[in-house]
Design an enzyme around this catalytic site. Structure first.
Site, PDB file in Angstrom:
ATOM      1  N   GLN A   1     -35.490  19.472 -17.915  1.00 47.32           N
ATOM      2  CA  GLN A   1     -36.353  19.084 -19.038  1.00 47.32           C
ATOM      3  C   GLN A   1     -35.724  19.496 -20.359  1.00 47.32           C
ATOM      4  O   GLN A   1     -35.986  20.573 -20.890  1.00 47.32           O
ATOM      5  CB  GLN A   1     -37.750  19.686 -18.887  1.00 47.32           C
ATOM      6  CG  GLN A   1     -38.692  19.111 -19.906  1.00 47.32           C
ATOM      7  CD  GLN A   1     -40.139  19.358 -19.582  1.00 47.32           C
ATOM      8  OE1 GLN A   1     -40.497  19.955 -18.582  1.00 47.32           O
ATOM      9  NE2 GLN A   1     -40.992  18.902 -20.449  1.00 47.32           N
ATOM     10  N   PHE A   2     -34.894  18.602 -20.900  1.00 47.74           N
ATOM     11  CA  PHE A   2     -34.218  18.888 -22.160  1.00 47.74           C
ATOM     12  C   PHE A   2     -35.202  19.044 -23.313  1.00 47.74           C
ATOM     13  O   PHE A   2     -34.895  19.685 -24.323  1.00 47.74           O
ATOM     14  CB  PHE A   2     -33.178  17.809 -22.484  1.00 47.74           C
ATOM     15  CG  PHE A   2     -33.754  16.523 -22.994  1.00 47.74           C
ATOM     16  CD1 PHE A   2     -33.848  16.282 -24.355  1.00 47.74           C
ATOM     17  CD2 PHE A   2     -34.199  15.545 -22.114  1.00 47.74           C
ATOM     18  CE1 PHE A   2     -34.383  15.098 -24.828  1.00 47.74           C
ATOM     19  CE2 PHE A   2     -34.727  14.360 -22.570  1.00 47.74           C
ATOM     20  CZ  PHE A   2     -34.823  14.136 -23.946  1.00 47.74           C
ATOM     21  N   THR A   3     -36.410  18.517 -23.170  1.00 41.80           N
ATOM     22  CA  THR A   3     -37.396  18.603 -24.255  1.00 41.80           C
ATOM     23  C   THR A   3     -37.848  20.033 -24.532  1.00 41.80           C
ATOM     24  O   THR A   3     -38.489  20.280 -25.556  1.00 41.80           O
ATOM     25  CB  THR A   3     -38.619  17.705 -23.981  1.00 41.80           C
ATOM     26  OG1 THR A   3     -39.256  18.126 -22.780  1.00 41.80           O
ATOM     27  CG2 THR A   3     -38.203  16.239 -23.879  1.00 41.80           C
TER      28      THR A   3
END
Length: 144
Positions: free
Chosen positions: A78-80
């Site tokens: 989850q790069f967010t």
């Protein structure tokens, strides 16, 4: 590196209508990889996470680790988690590691976990995923 760890009774991840990862009792882990992260960070945080004593013992005290209870892991990239929302209303993700290198570290992190935990499932890196979970507690820990 940022980890959002949720203790769950069950969790699954779906891509294009098909389940690609599913666990019972254990941890759902949302894993963000930042620009400066290396294998060393993966090693440190994988060891810390698998050793967390956040399951109840026979006296109801949070004293048991994932390994102690035969728990399972579902790791979702989850790069967010590296969203920067300080300016305006549209987040930027400049602090997240480039996708090719992030994927390599994500896979490395999962492999490290497999050395200590029998069941380690993952999502599909970069895919649009639907995550379903039943929180236990809820009990959520953030590691950086």
């Amino acid at each position: 590196m940022k980890l959002v760890i949720q203790r769950v009774e069950r969790a699954s991840v779906e891509v294009d209508g098909k389940i690609c990862g599913k666990i019972g009792k254990g941890f759902l882990v949302l894993l963000g990889i930042g620009q400066d992260d290396t294998e060393k960070e993966c090693e440190r945080l994988a060891a810390k996470m698998t050793g967390l004593r956040i399951f109840a013992d026979e006296n109801g005290k949070t004293n048991l680790s994932l390994k102690d209870v035969g728990g399972e892991l579902l790791i979702i990239s989850q790069f967010t988690l590296y969203a920067d929302c300080r300016k305006g209303n549209r987040p930027n993700f400049l602090m997240a590691k480039a996708p090719d290198e992030a994927e390599r570290l994500y896979e490395y992190f999962a492999e490290l976990c497999r050395k200590d935990i029998a069941v380690v499932e993952t999502g599909i890196f970069g895919a649009d995923m639907k995550v379903d979970l039943l929180n236990d507690g809820p009990f959520t820990i953030i590691l950086e």
